[in-house]
Design an enzyme around this catalytic site. Sequence first.
Site, PDB file in Angstrom:
ATOM      1  N   SER A  16       0.780  -1.135   0.022  1.00 15.09           N
ATOM      2  CA  SER A  16      -0.017   0.200  -0.039  1.00 15.09           C
ATOM      3  C   SER A  16       0.769   1.320  -0.021  1.00 15.09           C
ATOM      4  O   SER A  16       1.752   1.416  -0.861  1.00 15.09           O
ATOM      5  CB  SER A  16      -0.955  -0.039   1.291  1.00 15.09           C
ATOM      6  OG  SER A  16      -1.994   0.880   1.159  1.00 15.09           O
ATOM      7  N   ARG A  38     -11.886   6.666  10.232  1.00 19.51           N
ATOM      8  CA  ARG A  38     -11.293   5.098  10.122  1.00 19.51           C
ATOM      9  C   ARG A  38     -12.514   4.271   9.609  1.00 19.51           C
ATOM     10  O   ARG A  38     -12.388   3.277   8.756  1.00 19.51           O
ATOM     11  CB  ARG A  38     -11.274   4.740  11.880  1.00 19.51           C
ATOM     12  CG  ARG A  38     -10.631   3.284  11.655  1.00 19.51           C
ATOM     13  CD  ARG A  38      -9.480   2.796  10.842  1.00 19.51           C
ATOM     14  NE  ARG A  38      -8.753   1.440  11.084  1.00 19.51           N
ATOM     15  CZ  ARG A  38      -7.940   1.137  10.517  1.00 19.51           C
ATOM     16  NH1 ARG A  38      -7.353   1.726   9.548  1.00 19.51           N
ATOM     17  NH2 ARG A  38      -7.448  -0.135  10.640  1.00 19.51           N
ATOM     18  N   ASP A  91      -8.904  -5.765  -4.837  1.00 22.36           N
ATOM     19  CA  ASP A  91      -8.662  -4.761  -4.287  1.00 22.36           C
ATOM     20  C   ASP A  91      -8.977  -3.677  -5.295  1.00 22.36           C
ATOM     21  O   ASP A  91      -8.299  -3.158  -6.058  1.00 22.36           O
ATOM     22  CB  ASP A  91      -6.881  -4.520  -4.094  1.00 22.36           C
ATOM     23  CG  ASP A  91      -6.428  -3.439  -3.568  1.00 22.36           C
ATOM     24  OD1 ASP A  91      -7.219  -2.633  -3.318  1.00 22.36           O
ATOM     25  OD2 ASP A  91      -5.201  -3.448  -3.190  1.00 22.36           O
ATOM     26  N   HIS A 126      -8.316  -4.802  -0.454  1.00 20.48           N
ATOM     27  CA  HIS A 126      -6.902  -4.208  -0.028  1.00 20.48           C
ATOM     28  C   HIS A 126      -6.232  -4.983   0.968  1.00 20.48           C
ATOM     29  O   HIS A 126      -4.958  -4.987   0.956  1.00 20.48           O
ATOM     30  CB  HIS A 126      -7.152  -2.629  -0.006  1.00 20.48           C
ATOM     31  CG  HIS A 126      -5.904  -1.864   0.237  1.00 20.48           C
ATOM     32  ND1 HIS A 126      -4.882  -2.003  -1.001  1.00 20.48           N
ATOM     33  CD2 HIS A 126      -5.200  -1.188   1.127  1.00 20.48           C
ATOM     34  CE1 HIS A 126      -3.795  -1.337  -0.529  1.00 20.48           C
ATOM     35  NE2 HIS A 126      -3.924  -0.852   0.542  1.00 20.48           N
ATOM     36  N   ASP A 127      -7.032  -5.255   2.029  1.00 22.27           N
ATOM     37  CA  ASP A 127      -6.165  -5.856   3.332  1.00 22.27           C
ATOM     38  C   ASP A 127      -5.462  -7.127   2.995  1.00 22.27           C
ATOM     39  O   ASP A 127      -4.879  -7.637   3.971  1.00 22.27           O
ATOM     40  CB  ASP A 127      -7.509  -6.025   4.308  1.00 22.27           C
ATOM     41  CG  ASP A 127      -7.397  -4.851   5.267  1.00 22.27           C
ATOM     42  OD1 ASP A 127      -6.799  -3.924   5.307  1.00 22.27           O
ATOM     43  OD2 ASP A 127      -8.403  -5.016   6.151  1.00 22.27           O
TER      44      ASP A 127
END
Length: 382
Positions: free
Chosen positions: A153, A223, A318, A351-352
């Site tokens: 990232s 968040r 992602d 994405h994680d």
Amino acid sequence: MPSIGIVSPKSMHFAEPLTLRSGATLADYTLMYETYGTLNADRSNAVLICHALNASHHVAGVYEGVDGSKNVGWWDNMVGPGKPVDTDRFFVIGVNNPGSCFGSTGPMHINPASGKPYGASFPVVTVEDWVNAQARLADKLGIEKFAAVMGGSLGGMQALAWSIIFPERLHHAVVIASTPKLSAQNIAFNDVARQSILTDPDFHGGDYYAHGVVPKRGLRVARMVGHITYLSDDSMAEKFGRSLRNGDFQFGFGIDFEIESYLRYQGDKFSEYFDANTYLLITKALDYFDPAREHGDDLAAALANTKAQYLLVSFTTDWRFSPERSREIVQALVKNKRRVDYAEIDAPHGHDAFLLEDPRYMNVVKAYYDRIWQDINGGGRT
């Protein structure tokens, strides 16, 4: 596989001013870092790990006497004995960037010029500024050239920037789930998150330290917005679907769905440990990264002077840093006749995924580091 075990953070002080891309200077600063493994005699086995938005220098291992998930390094599944980045082979460095809130000099630290916390006066930093700070740390550690610089990232942006700014100082760049620049959509998400912090009544123009408060409401929303972008639709559907927390609609504006409960939990947890000014700084650094901008938007031209070999990894679900963005980097490197390995992992996690232990992903990285190890031990670098 076993963890590397108990580790301890270290700090390095720098008195020489660091000139930033904005023209401002960081006059006196400290970097927090950790090291794992042993540096070999010719200092050829060093690997630098660059962290993403809410991570730190604590890449692997555990802290003695600390309980809970914060005890374990954020990439402990990747770095350690027998793991893809094998600390029985490599000397691995995790560094915390200036502007962060995990020990390196940042907005909550005292500005020597005023005797008060920097707060909103902490200068805006960029990916390139971080790379320059990391290079100074490498100098002090006696490392002239890294076997590899690696990150996922935002960390991947730093690895790419290393290969551009210091082409002679790394053999390999490992760029995972990253991008050559943010899309308009990504910038938009970042700005919504920043606005939630800037408009929190407890923000006080960034000088909330003096008021003894934290803009928790803004941090929570920031968040929650960010976390949505880290997950794929499939992973959200699998984990939560439309499950109701209490079995039926409550006909109000509280928590009905499990996904709402999960996001609020993530937001609450984040607001307890992350600094709001740091969040503003790091998301701006994400927005500003664009090495092609100074080359007429030609990424190949921006990468023309690179010398490293590259591994790029992307994940099919992602949508924040999609595979298309990694392919842009691959194509620009191929135009420059660089050696590039590229893996596109069909994974459902969004994405994680770069933080998770998908066997195909781990095997790709391990195989690449096996090659780096062979190079170090006489396999022949090109």
